[in-house]
Design a protein around this motif. Structure first.
Motif, mmCIF file in Angstrom:
data_model
loop_
_atom_site.group_PDB
_atom_site.id
_atom_site.type_symbol
_atom_site.label_atom_id
_atom_site.label_comp_id
_atom_site.label_asym_id
_atom_site.label_seq_id
_atom_site.Cartn_x
_atom_site.Cartn_y
_atom_site.Cartn_z
ATOM 1 N N ILE A 1 -7.618 -3.399 15.964
ATOM 2 C CA ILE A 1 -7.706 -2.425 14.873
ATOM 3 C C ILE A 1 -6.381 -1.690 14.708
ATOM 4 N N ILE A 2 -5.774 -1.290 15.816
ATOM 5 C CA ILE A 2 -4.488 -0.593 15.758
ATOM 6 C C ILE A 2 -3.416 -1.504 15.179
ATOM 7 N N ARG A 3 -3.442 -2.798 15.561
ATOM 8 C CA ARG A 3 -2.455 -3.739 15.035
ATOM 9 C C ARG A 3 -2.611 -3.932 13.525
ATOM 10 N N VAL A 4 -3.870 -3.998 13.070
ATOM 11 C CA VAL A 4 -4.119 -4.148 11.631
ATOM 12 C C VAL A 4 -3.626 -2.919 10.882
ATOM 13 N N LEU A 5 -3.915 -1.737 11.412
ATOM 14 C CA LEU A 5 -3.457 -0.496 10.775
ATOM 15 C C LEU A 5 -1.938 -0.442 10.736
ATOM 16 N N ARG A 6 -1.297 -0.823 11.836
ATOM 17 C CA ARG A 6 0.168 -0.811 11.873
ATOM 18 C C ARG A 6 0.753 -1.803 10.864
ATOM 19 N N ALA A 7 0.111 -2.966 10.746
ATOM 20 C CA ALA A 7 0.597 -3.970 9.795
ATOM 21 C C ALA A 7 0.478 -3.476 8.362
ATOM 22 N N GLU A 8 -0.658 -2.849 8.030
ATOM 23 C CA GLU A 8 -0.841 -2.339 6.672
ATOM 24 C C GLU A 8 0.126 -1.203 6.376
ATOM 25 N N LEU A 9 0.350 -0.354 7.361
ATOM 26 C CA LEU A 9 1.293 0.753 7.167
ATOM 27 C C LEU A 9 2.714 0.222 6.998
ATOM 28 N N ASP A 10 3.066 -0.802 7.776
ATOM 29 C CA ASP A 10 4.400 -1.400 7.639
ATOM 30 C C ASP A 10 4.588 -2.016 6.253
ATOM 31 N N LYS A 11 3.552 -2.681 5.744
ATOM 32 C CA LYS A 11 3.660 -3.283 4.416
ATOM 33 C C LYS A 11 3.886 -2.217 3.352
ATOM 34 N N LEU A 12 3.162 -1.116 3.463
ATOM 35 C CA LEU A 12 3.322 -0.051 2.475
ATOM 36 C C LEU A 12 4.689 0.626 2.603
ATOM 37 N N MET A 13 5.151 0.796 3.837
ATOM 38 C CA MET A 13 6.433 1.464 4.062
ATOM 39 C C MET A 13 7.604 0.624 3.576
ATOM 40 N N THR A 14 7.467 -0.703 3.656
ATOM 41 C CA THR A 14 8.562 -1.585 3.247
ATOM 42 C C THR A 14 8.447 -2.025 1.793
ATOM 43 N N LEU A 15 7.430 -1.552 1.105
ATOM 44 C CA LEU A 15 7.262 -1.879 -0.304
ATOM 45 C C LEU A 15 8.179 -0.967 -1.129
ATOM 46 N N THR A 16 9.186 -1.543 -1.740
ATOM 47 C CA THR A 16 10.179 -0.743 -2.474
ATOM 48 C C THR A 16 9.544 0.113 -3.554
ATOM 49 N N VAL A 17 8.541 -0.449 -4.223
ATOM 50 C CA VAL A 17 7.932 0.274 -5.333
ATOM 51 C C VAL A 17 7.236 1.547 -4.858
ATOM 52 N N THR A 18 6.836 1.593 -3.579
ATOM 53 C CA THR A 18 6.221 2.817 -3.038
ATOM 54 C C THR A 18 7.187 3.986 -3.134
ATOM 55 N N TRP A 19 8.413 3.770 -2.665
ATOM 56 C CA TRP A 19 9.395 4.852 -2.630
ATOM 57 C C TRP A 19 9.956 5.143 -4.014
ATOM 58 N N LEU A 20 10.075 4.124 -4.856
ATOM 59 C CA LEU A 20 10.523 4.366 -6.226
ATOM 60 C C LEU A 20 9.512 5.211 -6.994
ATOM 61 N N THR A 21 8.228 4.922 -6.773
ATOM 62 C CA THR A 21 7.179 5.692 -7.448
ATOM 63 C C THR A 21 7.188 7.141 -6.989
ATOM 64 N N LEU A 22 7.314 7.359 -5.681
ATOM 65 C CA LEU A 22 7.334 8.725 -5.158
ATOM 66 C C LEU A 22 8.585 9.475 -5.611
ATOM 67 N N LEU A 23 9.726 8.789 -5.649
ATOM 68 C CA LEU A 23 10.954 9.438 -6.109
ATOM 69 C C LEU A 23 10.857 9.826 -7.579
ATOM 70 N N ALA A 24 10.340 8.910 -8.396
ATOM 71 C CA ALA A 24 10.184 9.213 -9.822
ATOM 72 C C ALA A 24 9.200 10.361 -10.024
ATOM 73 N N THR A 25 8.141 10.389 -9.217
ATOM 74 C CA THR A 25 7.148 11.458 -9.317
ATOM 75 C C THR A 25 7.757 12.803 -8.937
ATOM 76 N N PHE A 26 8.588 12.802 -7.899
ATOM 77 C CA PHE A 26 9.259 14.027 -7.467
ATOM 78 C C PHE A 26 10.182 14.577 -8.560
ATOM 79 N N ILE A 27 10.980 13.691 -9.147
ATOM 80 C CA ILE A 27 11.897 14.116 -10.210
ATOM 81 C C ILE A 27 11.120 14.623 -11.419
#
Length: 252
Positions: free
Chosen positions: A9-35
């Motif tokens: 379960i911990i490995r699955v959670l870590r894998a999903e978190l890694d996928k979200l963290m390395t998804l470029t669109v995640t950070w672009l969306t948050l940056l655009a939202t902040f601005i």
């Protein structure tokens, strides 16, 4: 199929978190939202400063952008849910993680880990900007009131993100999920509030509004922040449950 252990379960959670963290669109969306939030905060603050001195509320002005700010988190939730379907990566995910319910729950939990600090930082930045601009003219607000409002705004944006991610999982495509959610938040919900006033507090966005925004003195049938949170949480859990059920029954 064996039941996953705690380590798995911990490995699955870590894998999903890694996928979200390395998804470029995640950070672009948050940056655009902040601005966008800072631009909206500047606009609402300028309008408030043109009003009568001493009557503006720093908190109400600083959180006035929430109705537009939530769009960024709606997009974040949809992209987090639908990104793997675009290139067919979902097949690889399901091959590596055959426990579909666990995998989807881990995705939502990882999404929450990212959304909570981002939502607090973005919401607080708008309030801070308004405080700096209006500190000399606006009525004062107690620190505990500001903290409670920011906590409510963070919880609202987080639940909205998870709600949107569940809708995205049901549609499996970004465009129809975005059309449905934006249509609800900006067309259906305003009409419901206008013509079905008895039921408006039971809709997710209206209930969530009371989590962070103090009601005006002339409002009636208002919800407490806890009641608003309970209704929005119930809606989120219902949609997540539906997403998990369909996710387990459908082909990739």
């Amino acid at each position: 199929m064996s039941v996953p252990s705690i380590r798995k379960i911990i490995r699955v959670l870590r894998a999903e978190l890694d996928k979200l963290m390395t998804l470029t669109v995640t950070w672009l969306t948050l940056l655009a939202t902040f601005i966008l939030n800072l631009l909206l905060a500047a606009a609402f603050t300028s309008v408030a400063l043109q009003g009568a001195a001493g009557t503006q509320s720093i908190l109400n002005t600083g959180l006035a952008s929430m109705g537009y700010l939530q769009v960024g988190f709606i997009i974040l939730g949809i992209l987090a849910a639908c990104s793997e379907y675009t290139g067919g990566q979902i097949r690889t995910t399901l091959t590596a993680t055959p426990w579909r319910g666990l995998q989807l729950c881990a995705k939502y939990l990882g999404l929450a880990f990212i959304t909570v600090p981002a939502a607090f930082f973005i919401a607080a930045s708008g309030v801070l900007y308004t405080f700096i601009r209006m500190s000399g003219t606006a009525a004062g607000v107690a620190v505990d009131t500001i903290i409670a409002a920011l906590a409510g705004a963070t919880a609202y944006l987080t639940l909205t993100t998870l709600f949107s991610a569940a809708i995205g999982a049901l549609f499996r495509r970004s465009t129809p999920a975005l059309v449905v959610l934006l249509g609800y938040y900006f067309v259906v919900s305003p009409l419901v509030r206008e013509y079905l006033t008895r039921f408006k507090n039971y809709f997710p966005d209206t209930a969530g509004y009371y989590m962070y925004m103090p009601p005006s003195p002339d409002e009636i049938n208002v919800l407490t922040p806890l009641q608003g949170a309970g209704i929005l949480l119930l809606w989120t859990l219902i949609v997540i449950t539906a997403a998990i059920i369909f996710y387990r029954k459908r082909d990739a």
